[in-house]
Design a protein around this motif. Structure first.
Motif, PDB file in Angstrom:
ATOM      1  N   THR A  33       0.808  -1.211   0.000  1.00 46.08           N
ATOM      2  CA  THR A  33       0.000   0.000   0.000  1.00 46.08           C
ATOM      3  C   THR A  33       0.847   1.271   0.000  1.00 46.08           C
ATOM      4  O   THR A  33       0.387   2.324  -0.449  1.00 46.08           O
ATOM      5  N   THR A  34       2.070   1.203   0.491  1.00 46.24           N
ATOM      6  CA  THR A  34       2.927   2.387   0.510  1.00 46.24           C
ATOM      7  C   THR A  34       3.406   2.790  -0.881  1.00 46.24           C
ATOM      8  O   THR A  34       3.937   3.886  -1.057  1.00 46.24           O
ATOM      9  N   SER A  35       3.230   1.922  -1.880  1.00 51.50           N
ATOM     10  CA  SER A  35       3.612   2.262  -3.252  1.00 51.50           C
ATOM     11  C   SER A  35       2.566   3.182  -3.874  1.00 51.50           C
ATOM     12  O   SER A  35       1.371   2.871  -3.881  1.00 51.50           O
ATOM     13  N   ILE A  36       2.993   4.315  -4.422  1.00 49.57           N
ATOM     14  CA  ILE A  36       2.067   5.249  -5.052  1.00 49.57           C
ATOM     15  C   ILE A  36       1.329   4.592  -6.209  1.00 49.57           C
ATOM     16  O   ILE A  36       0.136   4.851  -6.444  1.00 49.57           O
ATOM     17  N   ASN A  37       2.006   3.705  -6.939  1.00 53.38           N
ATOM     18  CA  ASN A  37       1.372   3.063  -8.080  1.00 53.38           C
ATOM     19  C   ASN A  37       0.343   2.019  -7.643  1.00 53.38           C
ATOM     20  O   ASN A  37      -0.685   1.850  -8.309  1.00 53.38           O
TER      21      ASN A  37
ATOM     22  N   ALA B  80      14.357  14.101  -6.236  1.00 53.28           N
ATOM     23  CA  ALA B  80      14.081  14.787  -4.965  1.00 53.28           C
ATOM     24  C   ALA B  80      13.376  13.860  -3.983  1.00 53.28           C
ATOM     25  O   ALA B  80      13.697  13.840  -2.786  1.00 53.28           O
ATOM     26  N   PHE B  81      12.428  13.097  -4.468  1.00 53.69           N
ATOM     27  CA  PHE B  81      11.703  12.189  -3.577  1.00 53.69           C
ATOM     28  C   PHE B  81      12.621  11.129  -2.996  1.00 53.69           C
ATOM     29  O   PHE B  81      12.596  10.857  -1.790  1.00 53.69           O
ATOM     30  N   LEU B  82      13.450  10.539  -3.826  1.00 51.86           N
ATOM     31  CA  LEU B  82      14.381   9.512  -3.341  1.00 51.86           C
ATOM     32  C   LEU B  82      15.366  10.100  -2.332  1.00 51.86           C
ATOM     33  O   LEU B  82      15.758   9.438  -1.368  1.00 51.86           O
ATOM     34  N   ALA B  83      15.741  11.357  -2.531  1.00 50.07           N
ATOM     35  CA  ALA B  83      16.679  12.005  -1.612  1.00 50.07           C
ATOM     36  C   ALA B  83      16.022  12.405  -0.298  1.00 50.07           C
ATOM     37  O   ALA B  83      16.547  12.122   0.785  1.00 50.07           O
TER      38      ALA B  83
ATOM     39  N   ALA C 216       0.220  15.063  -6.410  1.00 47.06           N
ATOM     40  CA  ALA C 216       0.089  16.307  -5.641  1.00 47.06           C
ATOM     41  C   ALA C 216       0.282  16.041  -4.160  1.00 47.06           C
ATOM     42  O   ALA C 216       0.935  16.825  -3.449  1.00 47.06           O
ATOM     43  N   ASN C 217      -0.253  14.928  -3.692  1.00 43.18           N
ATOM     44  CA  ASN C 217      -0.063  14.557  -2.287  1.00 43.18           C
ATOM     45  C   ASN C 217       1.413  14.309  -1.988  1.00 43.18           C
ATOM     46  O   ASN C 217       1.920  14.724  -0.943  1.00 43.18           O
ATOM     47  N   ARG C 218       2.098  13.646  -2.915  1.00 45.89           N
ATOM     48  CA  ARG C 218       3.529  13.392  -2.722  1.00 45.89           C
ATOM     49  C   ARG C 218       4.288  14.714  -2.633  1.00 45.89           C
ATOM     50  O   ARG C 218       5.208  14.857  -1.825  1.00 45.89           O
ATOM     51  N   TRP C 219       3.922  15.672  -3.461  1.00 45.39           N
ATOM     52  CA  TRP C 219       4.556  16.996  -3.423  1.00 45.39           C
ATOM     53  C   TRP C 219       4.318  17.654  -2.067  1.00 45.39           C
ATOM     54  O   TRP C 219       5.245  18.186  -1.455  1.00 45.39           O
ATOM     55  N   LEU C 220       3.098  17.602  -1.569  1.00 45.22           N
ATOM     56  CA  LEU C 220       2.762  18.232  -0.295  1.00 45.22           C
ATOM     57  C   LEU C 220       3.436  17.550   0.894  1.00 45.22           C
ATOM     58  O   LEU C 220       3.792  18.203   1.875  1.00 45.22           O
TER      59      LEU C 220
END
Length: 207
Positions: A8-12, A111-114, A169-173
């Motif tokens: 469930t933690t996977s965005i896809n 950026a997300f991976l970092a 968008a949620n990932r960005w926030l």
């Protein structure tokens, strides 16, 4: 019963789970991926040679690639309200689904991976800054589109396209970085909060 393979933690994977919620589909979920059962085994590669989640099994039918899956589910399970049959309306929907995969996803990957995954291989400050800037540029495109429609990403009605766009968008926030003021995006996320699938699989504190 429909089976969904992926954590469930996977965005896809959450794209598929949210689609099922919108369609009212019952499913069984198996946790595969980092932290759970390894996808790099013969059993899983027989289902998806890329060894990536999600994968679905719908009876004897096996399918991978999240956007192919959500389109299939909407087509298979009477999701005309989600995925319009009209060619023009469907094309608008597909445009944003494909853009999320080809453009928006690529903008935030480093950026997300970092910043969230804390990957040792993704700690170059210049590349982080460049990825954040590119991500903000793409989110500005989302902002402009939502300001134009005044409602959802492909038009006045919620559609299948809103699922991948809202998850990004949620990932960005949720990613710790500087966030531009995007009032149309903020209003969009508030609007989506009325949906059970959004509350369960999108704005739930999981980037």
């Amino acid at each position: 019963m429909l089976q969904i393979l992926g954590k469930t933690t996977s965005i896809n994977v959450r794209k598929v789970l949210w689609t099922c919620a919108e369609l009212g589909l019952a499913f069984e979920q198996e946790d595969w991926g980092s932290g759970f059962r390894s996808t790099d085994v013969a059993e899983f590669r027989a289902l998806n040679p890329n060894a990536m989640v999600p994968v679905i099994r719908d009876g004897d039918f096996v399918l991978w690639e999240s956007h192919s899956i959500i389109r299939y589910l909407a087509n298979r399970y009477r999701g005309d309200g989600l995925y319009p049959a009209d060619p023009v309306e469907r094309a608008r929907c597909d445009q944003w689904i494909d853009w999320q995969a080809s453009e928006l996803n690529r903008s935030w990957s480093y950026a997300f991976l970092a910043l969230v995954r804390h990957s040792p291989e993704h700690q170059d400050p210049r590349q982080i800054a460049a990825s954040c800037a590119n991500w903000s540029k793409h989110m500005a495109i989302v902002e402009q589109q939502l300001a134009r429609t005044g409602a959802y990403i492909a038009g006045e009605a919620f559609s299948l396209a809103d699922i991948p766009i809202a998850l990004s968008a949620n990932r960005w926030l949720e990613t710790p970085q500087q966030h531009d003021d995007l009032p149309a995006v903020a209003a969009y996320m508030t609007r989506l909060a009325e949906r059970d699938g959004y509350r369960r699989y999108c704005r739930n504190g999981t980037p």
